[in-house]
Scaffold this motif. Structure first.
Motif, PDB file in Angstrom:
ATOM      1  N   UNK A 143       0.818  -1.206   0.000  1.00 22.99           N
ATOM      2  CA  UNK A 143       0.000   0.000   0.000  1.00 22.99           C
ATOM      3  C   UNK A 143       0.857   1.263   0.000  1.00 22.99           C
ATOM      4  N   UNK A 144       1.951   1.236   0.746  1.00 22.90           N
ATOM      5  CA  UNK A 144       2.831   2.404   0.787  1.00 22.90           C
ATOM      6  C   UNK A 144       3.465   2.668  -0.576  1.00 22.90           C
ATOM      7  N   UNK A 145       3.786   1.592  -1.307  1.00 22.14           N
ATOM      8  CA  UNK A 145       4.362   1.747  -2.650  1.00 22.14           C
ATOM      9  C   UNK A 145       3.360   2.386  -3.601  1.00 22.14           C
ATOM     10  N   UNK A 146       2.104   1.923  -3.530  1.00 23.89           N
ATOM     11  CA  UNK A 146       1.073   2.491  -4.396  1.00 23.89           C
ATOM     12  C   UNK A 146       0.837   3.969  -4.063  1.00 23.89           C
TER      13      UNK A 146
ATOM     14  N   UNK B 221       3.030   6.000  -2.819  1.00 24.60           N
ATOM     15  CA  UNK B 221       4.191   6.763  -3.310  1.00 24.60           C
ATOM     16  C   UNK B 221       4.034   7.063  -4.800  1.00 24.60           C
ATOM     17  N   UNK B 222       3.484   6.085  -5.541  1.00 21.17           N
ATOM     18  CA  UNK B 222       3.247   6.293  -6.967  1.00 21.17           C
ATOM     19  C   UNK B 222       2.185   7.376  -7.178  1.00 21.17           C
ATOM     20  N   UNK B 223       1.135   7.341  -6.361  1.00 20.87           N
ATOM     21  CA  UNK B 223       0.088   8.370  -6.452  1.00 20.87           C
ATOM     22  C   UNK B 223       0.655   9.748  -6.113  1.00 20.87           C
ATOM     23  N   UNK B 224       1.546   9.803  -5.131  1.00 22.38           N
ATOM     24  CA  UNK B 224       2.177  11.077  -4.781  1.00 22.38           C
ATOM     25  C   UNK B 224       2.963  11.641  -5.945  1.00 22.38           C
ATOM     26  N   UNK B 225       3.603  10.743  -6.715  1.00 20.39           N
ATOM     27  CA  UNK B 225       4.369  11.192  -7.883  1.00 20.39           C
ATOM     28  C   UNK B 225       3.446  11.841  -8.917  1.00 20.39           C
ATOM     29  N   UNK B 226       2.256  11.289  -9.081  1.00 19.21           N
ATOM     30  CA  UNK B 226       1.274  11.878 -10.014  1.00 19.21           C
ATOM     31  C   UNK B 226       0.844  13.246  -9.513  1.00 19.21           C
ATOM     32  N   UNK B 227       0.576  13.332  -8.210  1.00 18.21           N
ATOM     33  CA  UNK B 227       0.152  14.602  -7.620  1.00 18.21           C
ATOM     34  C   UNK B 227       1.209  15.694  -7.827  1.00 18.21           C
ATOM     35  N   UNK B 228       2.467  15.320  -7.691  1.00 19.75           N
ATOM     36  CA  UNK B 228       3.549  16.301  -7.836  1.00 19.75           C
ATOM     37  C   UNK B 228       3.654  16.811  -9.266  1.00 19.75           C
ATOM     38  N   UNK B 229       3.325  15.954 -10.239  1.00 21.66           N
ATOM     39  CA  UNK B 229       3.380  16.378 -11.644  1.00 21.66           C
ATOM     40  C   UNK B 229       2.195  17.275 -11.985  1.00 21.66           C
TER      41      UNK B 229
ATOM     42  N   UNK C 292      -7.713   1.261  -5.882  1.00 16.82           N
ATOM     43  CA  UNK C 292      -8.144   1.652  -7.228  1.00 16.82           C
ATOM     44  C   UNK C 292      -8.304   3.150  -7.352  1.00 16.82           C
ATOM     45  N   UNK C 293      -8.838   3.782  -6.304  1.00 17.44           N
ATOM     46  CA  UNK C 293      -8.958   5.237  -6.309  1.00 17.44           C
ATOM     47  C   UNK C 293      -7.611   5.917  -6.316  1.00 17.44           C
ATOM     48  N   UNK C 294      -6.679   5.377  -5.545  1.00 18.05           N
ATOM     49  CA  UNK C 294      -5.334   5.956  -5.488  1.00 18.05           C
ATOM     50  C   UNK C 294      -4.661   5.929  -6.863  1.00 18.05           C
TER      51      UNK C 294
END
Length: 571
Positions: free
Chosen positions: A315-318, A320-328, A363-365
């Motif tokens: 879950x933490x990995x997913x 982190x991936x969502x955070x990367x999208x948010x930053x872009x 899925x939402x993340x």
């Protein structure tokens, strides 16, 4: 009064710590100190109130009740380690510094009391285990052999049941059920070492008595845990190991057994069992059975802990991936997390089981993970996109699905990503699917995604009033949105379960701050002050409350020490 806190043990806010200062309220209403968006939790569900000499947990006439361990309460005086259950959420009450005997923390309805251990005797549990499974003596009678066979068969059957469970919480229950099926116990407990603090914490209690508390001897637990010994007393009132003031006597404990849970020479904790007002209830063969059950139980507990750790890492990995999208995509900051919370609310309103809710969360993340493939010039454009630019933006559902489809652990999340821009009337993309041909996962995220898009602020426009957005969703029910999903989100909004997810809902309410990560406004209680910890209900980031002049604001709490790039860069 020593510092007090509650630790959240389940859900999105798992492991979050909230200090108790005066009064702490729990419920769905945003005015609560601790708010949860769950239909099983009442608007004003419970309150924890500090008194000069003790702290009280009080149920506020909630619909589904407040529990300490397995017992429903209306009012309860909290003790260190009590496990509180409100709806699907579980918490542990703690007092710092811990002053329970020998750093053993009680849980559920257990209270520990130290006794003299000068005369306590025990038998090495490994020796008992070897004896139990050793070959019968050549002189054994037919009756003895028959009883040995029955005991081995009972332990074998119990082991099959215990080792088939992978969920840690359910595993504790299965272990204790098997113990009670084989041993004449009145009370039992599973007590484990906390991996972070190394303190012993009660994880599960099975109580046969009607009393609100079960007091057990910390000396017995300590002896079993530290020495790896199996301890038994047949009749405490006649046992020279305990004086008349010992808790084991005061609580009418007649027979006691406590054995270590050992996995590869590591003691994970102990299993405890006792009887009340029944002398000589346990015999040596009962201790052998308990030791025999403790071995596979320890293996099952360790395996379940490993699985839990892997699940957390996943879950933490997913995230982190969502955070990367948010930053872009900083123009839609917080969008991922608000859509996730809206989707969870809709799925719960539709009656989805908790296991499926976990999938909805992931899925939402990742619903917008395909935006990684969209050029920055388009993703970060402040104004309206041209038709050509919008065409490039429309590829993100397929790109995201391709990113997820080759991983067995992520393939179940593909529908959330691939279909969330389809429309119920067939005018969506990428495939123009219509009605129930669109997977339900996509239909849920579609209405959640639109709710946030309408109500959130953008650099080029202010978000709509939530009431207007809900009216728009109602109007588009059966056209843009699945009618059932539209009904569900409308119902959630009317019930107030979406309030704290909305970006600006708490902006004007009393003491509020904006989350520095997802831009959602957070309502603060009157008791909170500069220097206190808080968390965002939307992105669940831990925050530190700060104050400048008369204005409150928050900073993110870093979970790890930043790396000094200059020192580590060898180039």
């Amino acid at each position: 009064m020593n510092k007090q806190r509650i630790i959240i043990l389940t859900g999105d806010k798992q492991d979050m710590t909230i200090d108790i200062q005066g009064i702490l309220t729990i419920g769905r209403d945003p005015e609560n100190t601790l708010q949860f968006h769950d239909p099983e939790i009442s608007r004003r569900h419970a309150v924890i109130e500090q008194k000069p000499e003790y702290t009280i947990l009080r149920d506020l006439n909630s619909a589904n009740g407040t529990f300490i361990g397995n017992k429903k309460i209306s009012e309860h005086r909290l003790i260190n380690g009590d496990e509180i259950k409100i709806g699907p959420q579980k918490f542990r009450f703690e007092i710092e510094p811990a002053e329970i005997a020998e750093k053993i923390k009680p849980g559920s309805i257990i209270r520990f009391k130290a006794d003299s251990e000068a005369d306590i005797e025990g038998t090495n549990a490994a020796d008992i285990y070897d004896t139990f499974f050793g070959a019968p003596k050549a002189s054994a009678t037919e009756e003895q052999l028959r009883k040995t066979q029955q005991r081995l068969q009972a332990v074998y059957s119990a082991n099959e049941i215990i080792t088939s469970e992978q969920d840690l919480a359910k595993l504790f229950e299965r272990v204790m059920d098997q113990i009670f099926a084989l041993i004449p116990a009145h009370n039992g407990a599973i007590i484990l070492k906390d991996e972070k603090t190394s303190e012993l914490v009660t994880k599960y209690i099975k109580a046969g008595s009607q009393s609100n508390e079960v007091t057990i001897s910390s000396s017995i637990v300590k002896r079993a845990f530290e020495n790896g010994e199996a301890v038994i007393t047949y009749d405490a009132s006649d046992d020279s190991r305990f004086n008349t003031k010992a808790s084991i006597i005061i609580q009418n404990i007649s027979s006691v057994m406590c054995v270590p849970l050992t996995y590869r020479k590591e003691c994970l904790g102990v299993i405890y069992a006792d009887t009340r007002k029944t002398t000589n209830a346990f015999v040596a063969s009962d201790l052998e059975l308990l030791v025999a059950l403790a071995g596979p139980s320890a293996i099952a507990i360790k395996n379940a802990q490993y699985l839990h750790m892997v699940e957390q890492g996943y879950q933490e990995t997913l995230k982190a991936l969502a955070n990367a999208i948010e930053l872009r995509d900083h123009y839609t900051v917080g969008h991922t997390w608000r859509v996730t919370n809206f989707s969870i609310a809709v799925a719960r309103e539709l009656g989805w089981p908790e296991e499926k809710i976990k999938e909805v969360q992931m899925g939402g993340v990742l619903h917008d993970v395909g935006k990684i493939a969209v050029p920055d010039a388009i993703l970060q454009k402040p104004g309206k996109l041209t038709d050509e630019e919008f065409g490039q933006m429309k590829i993100h559902p397929e790109k995201g699905a391709r990113l997820l489809q080759d991983s067995p652990h992520l393939s179940s999340l593909v529908p959330y990503c691939l279909y969330h821009h389809e429309r119920y009337d067939g005018r969506g993309y990428p495939y123009g699917l219509k009605g129930t041909d669109i997977p339900i996962e996509g239909r849920i995220v579609s209405v959640a995604d639109t709710m946030d898009a309408m109500t959130s602020n953008r650099p080029y426009r202010k978000g709509l009033d939530p009431e207007i957005a809900i009216n728009e969703i109602e109007k588009e029910s059966g056209r843009q949105f699945d009618p059932e999903c539209a009904r569900a989100i409308i119902s959630c909004f009317r019930a107030g379960r979406l309030d704290s997810i909305l970006q600006d809902y708490n902006k004007q309410s009393g003491k509020s701050i904006v989350c520095p990560f997802c831009s959602t406004y957070i309502n603060l209680s009157d008791q909170i002050n500069a220097g206190d910890a808080a968390s965002c209900d939307v992105c669940h980031k831990e925050l530190m409350i700060l104050k400048k002049d008369s204005t409150y604001y928050a900073e993110l709490v870093l979970q790890a020490k930043p790396v000094d790039i200059k020192k580590t860069n060898k180039d």
